[in-house]
Design a protein around this motif. Structure first.
Motif, PDB file in Angstrom:
ATOM      1  N   ARG A   1      -0.002  10.582 -11.045  1.00 43.11           N
ATOM      2  CA  ARG A   1      -0.831  11.790 -11.165  1.00 43.11           C
ATOM      3  C   ARG A   1       0.024  12.999 -11.485  1.00 43.11           C
ATOM      4  O   ARG A   1      -0.367  13.877 -12.257  1.00 43.11           O
ATOM      5  CB  ARG A   1      -1.604  12.026  -9.871  1.00 43.11           C
TER       6      ARG A   1
ATOM      7  N   MET B   1       2.143   1.632  -3.448  1.00 43.28           N
ATOM      8  CA  MET B   1       1.094   2.064  -4.375  1.00 43.28           C
ATOM      9  C   MET B   1       0.792   3.548  -4.187  1.00 43.28           C
ATOM     10  O   MET B   1       0.555   4.275  -5.150  1.00 43.28           O
ATOM     11  CB  MET B   1      -0.163   1.211  -4.127  1.00 43.28           C
ATOM     12  N   GLU B   2       0.814   3.955  -2.930  1.00 45.76           N
ATOM     13  CA  GLU B   2       0.577   5.374  -2.634  1.00 45.76           C
ATOM     14  C   GLU B   2       1.588   6.237  -3.393  1.00 45.76           C
ATOM     15  O   GLU B   2       1.238   7.198  -4.086  1.00 45.76           O
ATOM     16  CB  GLU B   2       0.737   5.581  -1.124  1.00 45.76           C
TER      17      GLU B   2
ATOM     18  N   MET C   1       2.169  -2.396 -10.751  1.00 49.67           N
ATOM     19  CA  MET C   1       1.208  -1.359 -10.371  1.00 49.67           C
ATOM     20  C   MET C   1       1.336  -0.153 -11.292  1.00 49.67           C
ATOM     21  O   MET C   1       0.331   0.433 -11.720  1.00 49.67           O
ATOM     22  CB  MET C   1       1.445  -0.934  -8.926  1.00 49.67           C
TER      23      MET C   1
ATOM     24  N   GLU D   1       0.818  -1.206   0.000  1.00 51.21           N
ATOM     25  CA  GLU D   1       0.000   0.000   0.000  1.00 51.21           C
ATOM     26  C   GLU D   1       0.856   1.262   0.000  1.00 51.21           C
ATOM     27  O   GLU D   1       0.560   2.228  -0.689  1.00 51.21           O
ATOM     28  CB  GLU D   1      -0.964  -0.023   1.195  1.00 51.21           C
TER      29      GLU D   1
ATOM     30  N   ASP E   1     -10.423   4.568 -10.283  1.00 55.87           N
ATOM     31  CA  ASP E   1      -9.984   3.917  -9.034  1.00 55.87           C
ATOM     32  C   ASP E   1      -9.667   2.442  -9.331  1.00 55.87           C
ATOM     33  O   ASP E   1     -10.216   1.873 -10.264  1.00 55.87           O
ATOM     34  CB  ASP E   1     -11.104   3.971  -7.985  1.00 55.87           C
ATOM     35  N   ILE E   2      -8.783   1.891  -8.521  1.00 57.46           N
ATOM     36  CA  ILE E   2      -8.349   0.525  -8.820  1.00 57.46           C
ATOM     37  C   ILE E   2      -8.529  -0.388  -7.613  1.00 57.46           C
ATOM     38  O   ILE E   2      -8.145  -0.041  -6.496  1.00 57.46           O
ATOM     39  CB  ILE E   2      -6.859   0.505  -9.224  1.00 57.46           C
ATOM     40  N   PHE E   3      -9.135  -1.536  -7.852  1.00 57.98           N
ATOM     41  CA  PHE E   3      -9.177  -2.596  -6.850  1.00 57.98           C
ATOM     42  C   PHE E   3      -8.084  -3.589  -7.169  1.00 57.98           C
ATOM     43  O   PHE E   3      -8.143  -4.265  -8.200  1.00 57.98           O
ATOM     44  CB  PHE E   3     -10.526  -3.346  -6.896  1.00 57.98           C
ATOM     45  N   PHE E   4      -7.097  -3.685  -6.329  1.00 59.75           N
ATOM     46  CA  PHE E   4      -6.073  -4.709  -6.532  1.00 59.75           C
ATOM     47  C   PHE E   4      -6.452  -5.957  -5.752  1.00 59.75           C
ATOM     48  O   PHE E   4      -6.839  -5.867  -4.584  1.00 59.75           O
ATOM     49  CB  PHE E   4      -4.712  -4.222  -6.024  1.00 59.75           C
TER      50      PHE E   4
ATOM     51  N   PHE F   1      -6.682   8.181 -14.112  1.00 57.81           N
ATOM     52  CA  PHE F   1      -7.164   6.790 -14.154  1.00 57.81           C
ATOM     53  C   PHE F   1      -8.327   6.555 -13.209  1.00 57.81           C
ATOM     54  O   PHE F   1      -8.533   7.302 -12.261  1.00 57.81           O
ATOM     55  CB  PHE F   1      -6.019   5.823 -13.834  1.00 57.81           C
TER      56      PHE F   1
END
Lengths: 382, 467
Positions: free
Chosen positions: B16, B8-9, B97, B5, B24-27, B22
């Motif tokens: 951005r 990814m942050e 990612m 996480e 939102d993404i559910f991994f 993009f």
């Protein structure tokens, strides 16, 4: 900090079986397709010549997903070289088709058939599904019948060496649980359980199969391949389905001799042909070693039929003698590139005994029908 | 927060910053067999069929033998779903990612995705449930063999149907009567296209069915077959909808993978890495862009073209400045514009330059005897050859010419021959599937050896005759 716009999670996927279920369905279809194509697959070189590997590849076409598409071989395709490619460079060569050989698989462009992996055992099972030794009779010699002991029952009384430990422990646990004191402790005599056996007699018919093959000079690589394909499956089939079948391997040109299995499948020979020699040898062996009273006897002979014509009458005589003692005699003639009219097959037309079966094989796909014809059981035997 | 996480942050913040926009993404972190299932089905929730089992088996076998590996899979929906392979290292996941974010940006911004449903995960799941009910009601075998037939023509849809239909309608009404005076001196050109469609001796020319040749076989058969029951029509339209959903992904494969590769490189360069991580990353990236003599790698080709566009708009040559009025410094702006406006065909057509063809050593090859030989190195021919192969997502262009052929309700299909013959073996095996769907004799006109030929199947046997 920006709002969280992603989530990372890990779920329990253990019940997700969709791919597996569809894969099983696919495998079923593969098996069906193989069954439909057995005639072609039976004589696949990769199987007959397989080097002891358990898994073989068999090409099947019916599992393609058909749709309208371009002819791959007539299209131009894009590729990328390492920097030095020139017009006219060969980037890939298709394997040249040898005699009756399937296309090789691999990375070549435009492979368009499906190749299934299958174990030889599985394949054998499918091939042998409907096959059996014909006219099999119960012969004497009950002493050969195997006696086997099977533990089939559990009782409260028995001999100490036959205590069924698992059942006994289960009884203890059950009793303790009922008494409100669960656990494994304190075995009492009431808990003891004993295995008991039954004796079963397995009556098996004894059988001997005489595999006779022409190895004379006129038998070319193709003819030998066909004969060996047949015998390959025959041997496998007999060993899979029957416990008490003996196989005798006989090879002949002008003279016949008994060989080992390995020699039979690998060695070539040359010279002229006198088929009666092998029949005579077969008769001798039967007389010495396999009394027709005790054995079901089968003889299968493969040849290209190119026999010394002076010997043909002799052959008929000997085949008739064999038919006296055998349950069945089969003759397979492999029709080579040259067609003879005076082949052994024509001579054998005189034989009117129902125990005599004759087949002609013209190409590889004829091996399976030959197996089916020789080993089709009569209705009541099934 | 877990390492993932945190990573990814950082990565999404960086993305951005670069201007990526993009969903939102559910991994989801999944074991291999689950990822392979999704890969085979193209979606986590799709109906069951043995063909998916076959694809799954192939992917799984390759994985088991270490021949190939899917590291990730992204679903075009809002939010996007991305599946990561359990057992990926942290650095692998970071690269993935970054790659995934760029795919999601592409889905959200490329024009060809404007009409795709962003709720496809749900509708596919609902369809899968209905199919299961059909199996229960009509029998597994029956449903399966019907799906066999439907997927045999699933590529024959018309993704631009809306646009084309509207313009054609006006046009059709215009030349309903040929003897009318053309409105402009060029209007007679329209009729060149379909002179055999309209036999206009008088005003009441015979009505054609369909009035225009129909490219969407799936739709035409779904609507007009007298053979189909409701559940079968449902299966047809589900398969068509799913194809329409996948279509933009097929026609932007090179761009989409190129875009994602471009960004995973850019973003990873900005992330602090130690020596071991750098090496692992380099290994992984080179695996992704590995080239092959017999296939084009969309990751490599797309990446190189994007990099080239950026270079040429950022630092144009004097000639480019003068000739195209390109001031320079517009590299980033340009690639974002390309990502929004093009598909693979226009991408190659507009941006595959001579320099790129030479640098990448691209060529065309074809079969000559037993050998596959390089047949073309000249850059324009190579470019055009690649474009031709991508046309209509590489599927032959086939239309319904007549839905009432011989006045007996037979189906007459026509292949718009464009130089490459159809695979006859496949054609003859596909027609019976079309027959299953249509219920009456089906025909397909194509060309062999430069002669028009008609293949037919009447429910019992196939035939072929030269016209």
């Amino acid at each position: 900090m920006a709002k969280t716009n992603f989530v990372i999670s890990r779920e329990d996927w253990s019940l997700h079986r969709k791919g597996e279920i569809d894969r099983q369905r696919h495998q079923e279809k593969v098996r069906d397709a193989i069954k439909k194509n057995l005639a072609d697959i039976v004589s696949e070189e990769s199987i007959i010549m397989h080097d002891g590997r358990k898994v073989v590849k068999v090409p099947i076409r019916s599992l393609d997903e058909f749709h309208f598409r371009y002819d791959f071989g007539k299209q131009q395709h894009g590729g990328q070289g390492d920097g030095n490619s020139k017009q006219g460079d060969v980037i890939y060569s298709d394997p040249q088709h040898g005699q009756g050989k399937g296309k090789g698989a691999g990375e070549e462009p435009g492979v368009d058939y499906y190749e299934a992996d299958i174990t030889v055992d599985e394949l054998a099972e499918m091939i042998f599904e409907d096959l059996g030794l014909p006219n099999l009779e119960q012969k004497k010699k009950p002493e050969i019948a195997s006696e086997s002991v099977e533990f089939k029952d559990v009782r409260k009384k028995g001999i100490a060496s036959n205590i069924d430990r698992k059942r006994t422990i289960m009884e203890v646990i059950k009793r303790n649980a009922l008494q409100g004191n669960p656990g494994l402790h304190g075995i009492t005599p009431e808990d003891l359980r004993y295995k008991t056996w039954e004796t079963t007699y397995k009556f098996e018919s004894n059988a001997v199969v005489l595999a006779m093959m022409d190895t004379s000079g006129s038998m070319g690589p193709f003819e030998k391949y066909i004969a060996r394909s047949f015998f390959f499956w025959m041997v496998r089939f007999l060993r899979t389905k029957y416990n008490n079948v003996q196989i005798v391997f006989l090879a002949h040109h002008t003279e016949a001799k008994e060989t080992t299995e390995e020699e039979f499948f690998t060695k070539g020979a040359s010279g002229g042909t006198r088929c009666s020699s092998v029949y005579k040898l077969a008769l001798e062996i039967i007389e010495k070693r396999y009394s027709p009273q005790d054995y079901n006897i089968y003889g299968f002979h493969f040849s290209d039929g190119d026999n010394l014509s002076s010997d043909n009458e002799n052959c008929v005589k000997n085949i008739n003698a064999l038919l006296e003692v055998c349950n069945m005699v089969g003759y397979g003639e492999i029709e080579g590139p040259y067609y003879y009219t005076s082949t052994l097959r024509n001579t054998f037309k005189k034989i009117q005994n129902p125990k005599f079966t004759c087949v002609t094989i013209r190409d590889k796909s004829g091996v399976y029908p030959a197996l089916k014809k020789f080993f089709s059981q009569t209705q009541e035997q099934k | 927060m877990s390492c993932l996480e945190v990573a990814m942050e950082k990565i999404s913040a960086k993305a951005r910053e670069f201007g990526l926009d993009f969903y939102d993404i559910f991994f989801e972190i999944c074991p291999a067999d689950i990822i392979y299932t999704f890969g085979a089905y193209g979606m986590p929730t799709r109906f069951s069929h043995w063909t998916f089992g076959k694809a799954y088996h192939k992917m799984k076998t390759q994985y088991d033998y270490n021949l190939g590996r899917i590291y990730e899979m992204v679903i075009n929906s809002d939010p996007c779903y991305a599946f990561l392979l359990e057992g990926n290292s942290l650095i692998q996941n970071k690269l993935i990612m970054a790659h995934v974010i760029a795919h999601c940006d592409f889905f959200k911004n490329n024009i060809y995705f404007k009409n795709t449903s962003t709720a496809m995960v749900e509708s596919m799941a609902a369809a899968a449930n209905r199919f299961r009910e059909y199996e229960f009601k009509y029998g597994k075998a029956k449903v399966e063999s019907f799906i066999d037939a439907a997927i045999a023509i699933q590529e024959h849809v018309e993704p631009r149907r809306m646009i084309r239909k509207n313009s054609k309608k006006d046009e059709a009404s215009k030349h309903d009567c040929r003897h009318k005076k053309p409105e402009t001196p060029y209007d007679d050109l329209w009729s060149l296209d379909d002179k055999d469609t309209f036999k206009c001796d008088t005003c009441d020319h015979p009505r054609k069915f369909p009035t225009e040749p129909e490219k969407d076989l799936m739709l035409f058969i779904t609507q007009n077959s007298k053979e189909l029951e409701d559940w079968q029509r449902d299966i047809m339209s589900v398969i068509r909808q799913e194809m329409l959903y996948f279509w933009p992904q097929m026609e932007t494969k090179i761009m989409n993978e190129g875009w994602a590769s471009y960004w995973h490189l850019r973003i990873m360069r900005e992330i602090e890495l130690d020596e071991a991580e750098t090496i692992e990353l380099a290994k992984m990236h080179s695996g992704i862009v590995q080239t092959s003599r017999t296939h084009l790698n969309p990751y490599t080709l797309g990446l190189k073209i994007f990099e080239d566009i950026e270079k040429r708009w950022e630092n144009p040559t004097e000639e480019e400045k003068e000739k195209y009025g390109r001031p320079g410094g517009e590299g980033k702006q340009k690639i974002f514009e390309v990502r929004a406006m093009e598909n693979d065909i226009s991408f190659l057509r507009n941006y595959l330059t001579k320099e790129l063809v030479d640098d990448l050593d691209l060529y065309l090859f074809k079969k000559m005897g037993y050998d596959w030989k390089i047949s073309q190195k000249e850059w324009e021919k190579v470019r055009d050859g690649l474009v031709i192969n991508l046309t209509n997502c590489s599927f032959p262009h086939i239309v319904v010419q007549d839905g009432d052929f011989n006045k007996k309700g037979e189906l007459y299909l026509k292949h718009y021959f464009e130089g490459v013959e159809l695979d006859v073996f496949y054609l003859e095996k596909t027609l019976p599937h079309v027959y299953t769907l249509w219920g009456k004799t089906v025909h397909l006109e194509t060309r062999l050896d430069n002669k028009p030929v008609l293949f037919s199947y009447n429910g019992e046997k196939g035939s072929k005759k030269f016209l």
